[in-house]
Write a protein that holds these residues in place. Sequence first.
Motif, short mmCIF file in Angstrom:
data_model
loop_
_atom_site.label_atom_id
_atom_site.label_comp_id
_atom_site.label_asym_id
_atom_site.label_seq_id
_atom_site.Cartn_x
_atom_site.Cartn_y
_atom_site.Cartn_z
N ILE A 70 38.72 29.30 -69.49
CA ILE A 70 39.69 28.96 -68.23
C ILE A 70 39.95 30.37 -67.44
O ILE A 70 40.24 30.53 -66.08
CB ILE A 70 40.93 28.23 -68.10
N GLN A 86 37.12 31.72 -65.41
CA GLN A 86 36.85 30.77 -64.50
C GLN A 86 37.78 31.25 -62.81
O GLN A 86 37.22 30.99 -61.81
CB GLN A 86 36.49 29.35 -64.59
N LYS A 87 39.36 31.02 -63.78
CA LYS A 87 40.33 31.52 -61.97
C LYS A 87 39.55 32.15 -61.48
O LYS A 87 39.90 32.37 -59.92
CB LYS A 87 41.51 31.60 -63.18
N VAL A 95 36.88 31.66 -59.36
CA VAL A 95 36.74 31.56 -57.69
C VAL A 95 38.37 32.23 -57.57
O VAL A 95 37.61 31.68 -56.12
CB VAL A 95 38.15 30.35 -58.46
N CYS A 148 32.11 26.05 -58.20
CA CYS A 148 33.43 26.97 -60.17
C CYS A 148 34.36 25.72 -59.91
O CYS A 148 34.94 26.54 -60.69
CB CYS A 148 33.25 27.99 -59.15
N ARG A 149 34.87 25.26 -58.45
CA ARG A 149 36.36 25.02 -58.34
C ARG A 149 36.75 23.99 -59.13
O ARG A 149 37.05 23.24 -60.01
CB ARG A 149 36.39 24.82 -56.92
N ASP A 168 34.10 23.57 -61.96
CA ASP A 168 34.34 23.45 -63.04
C ASP A 168 35.29 23.74 -63.81
O ASP A 168 36.10 23.54 -64.67
CB ASP A 168 33.19 24.64 -62.94
N LEU A 169 36.26 24.80 -63.01
CA LEU A 169 37.37 24.73 -63.24
C LEU A 169 38.68 23.49 -64.00
O LEU A 169 39.60 23.79 -64.62
CB LEU A 169 38.08 26.04 -62.24
N ASP A 170 38.30 22.33 -62.56
CA ASP A 170 39.08 21.68 -62.82
C ASP A 170 38.50 20.47 -63.82
O ASP A 170 39.89 20.26 -64.70
CB ASP A 170 39.23 20.44 -61.72
N ARG A 209 40.30 22.46 -66.91
CA ARG A 209 41.32 21.76 -66.93
C ARG A 209 41.94 20.83 -67.76
O ARG A 209 42.72 20.46 -68.22
CB ARG A 209 42.20 22.08 -66.01
#
Length: 82
Positions: free
Chosen positions: A27, A30-31, A34, A68-69, A71-73, A76
């Motif tokens: 995470i 990934q942040k 992004v 990418c956003r 994937d991040l969501d 999470r």
Amino acid sequence: MSSKNNQRTEPGAQEESTPKEELNNKIKEQKILVDELSNLKKHRRVYTQQPNSNIFFLADKEETLSSCRKDLDNMRKEYQDI
């Protein structure tokens, strides 16, 4: 004796991490990804790597950022479920 000596761990225990810790590290990565993509200048090129290869192809910045956003969501949500 200091308290440090009393807290001994088995060899190799530091190398092992729980799935929650691994997901947390992903995470964080990934942040950063992004943030880097969202701070790029307008005309910068973005390349994506093909899975299981060393080949990179030119990609659309907005599509890559959106992916990418997402994937991040998803990461999470998975982290909260753990």
